[in-house]
Enzyme design. Sequence first.
Site, PDB file in Angstrom:
ATOM      1  N   THR A 178      35.463  48.432  40.322  1.00  0.00           N
ATOM      2  CA  THR A 178      36.390  48.883  39.291  1.00  0.00           C
ATOM      3  C   THR A 178      37.427  49.754  39.981  1.00  0.00           C
ATOM      4  O   THR A 178      37.161  50.312  41.033  1.00  0.00           O
ATOM      5  CB  THR A 178      35.659  49.724  38.220  1.00  0.00           C
ATOM      6  N   ARG A 206      31.670  38.562  28.564  1.00  0.00           N
ATOM      7  CA  ARG A 206      31.104  39.909  28.710  1.00  0.00           C
ATOM      8  C   ARG A 206      32.225  40.932  28.855  1.00  0.00           C
ATOM      9  O   ARG A 206      33.194  40.743  29.577  1.00  0.00           O
ATOM     10  CB  ARG A 206      30.180  39.948  29.924  1.00  0.00           C
ATOM     11  N   GLY A 208      32.877  45.068  29.677  1.00  0.00           N
ATOM     12  CA  GLY A 208      32.266  46.283  30.197  1.00  0.00           C
ATOM     13  C   GLY A 208      32.956  47.543  29.719  1.00  0.00           C
ATOM     14  O   GLY A 208      33.808  47.524  28.831  1.00  0.00           O
ATOM     15  N   GLY A 230      30.844  51.423  37.953  1.00  0.00           N
ATOM     16  CA  GLY A 230      29.417  51.143  38.075  1.00  0.00           C
ATOM     17  C   GLY A 230      28.991  50.153  37.012  1.00  0.00           C
ATOM     18  O   GLY A 230      29.811  49.403  36.488  1.00  0.00           O
TER      19      GLY A 230
END
Length: 312
Positions: A178, A206, A208, A230
């Site tokens: 990221t 998906r 995040g 993370g």
Amino acid sequence: MTTVPTRTVIALHGGCGVMSRALLSEAEWEDACADIRKALEAGYTVLSEGGSAVEAVEACVTVLEDSPHFNAGHGAALNANGQHELDASIMDGATAQAGAVAGAQAVRNPVRLARKLMGQTIPMMLAGPAADAYAVTQGLETMPQSYFTTPRRAEALAAMRAHDRLGTFASESEKHGTVGAVALDCAGNLAAATSTGGFTNKAVGRVGDSAVIGAGTYARNGICAVSCTGQGEQFIRHVVAHDIAARICYGNQTLTEAARTILAESFTPHGIGGGIIAIDQEGTICAEFNTEGMFRGWIDADGALFVATHRD
């Protein structure tokens, strides 16, 4: 009485994980660090010219999205179908305005799209094809999927698929990544932005924490600005970016105490890697992670530039 301008600060992360020195060649490590410096200088130039913290984090993250060395924009991870789905968000600590994009597949710089959405009351978040369509209406550059793919990401997808077939475990560095930035401008305003391609071989659709305000990104004047990296699901479960602000505001913790505590309580005991880059209203910089390394850097209130990858 003359008001003394706030001394500006900008900081960024480029992802955390178990980053083996052998993962990249020496030249690649140097190139990645050079792009971190370039991103910091882009953001700091905005601040030095009197620009806003929001403009600075957008400029900083845009450089990282354009770099092939980080999991965002060009160089983003590939999902289970071998496609790129891009998430990003940005938040203004002065107004609580925010914008977010999830699952975009064409906009070159997702953080710029998030910034465009920040100016809207409704919607402040768009997903999938609608996000890319809105980018076109805003005059933002779009690219074919092939633009985002790099040889390293194609190799990572092949490795992850092999892990699945063999029932073996992948390292954090094979999965995640990221980028994000936080800034304090001369008017005393805070801002944060985050962008990612998610993790390699992720399920199609998906989303995040990088697209979720309060989980991966948060900024509030008088308290702090935070960007996380993370395993996104864990950051969403614990609303980490906002929780850091809450620990400062209601628990009287320092910025560093808040970041360290949440990693120690909610990540490390579960064997989950995480990293946080943050600054508070005084310009204190916090870079906390519980992994072997985290790409990180900042230009502090004295104008000193710092870049690092591992704990040493």
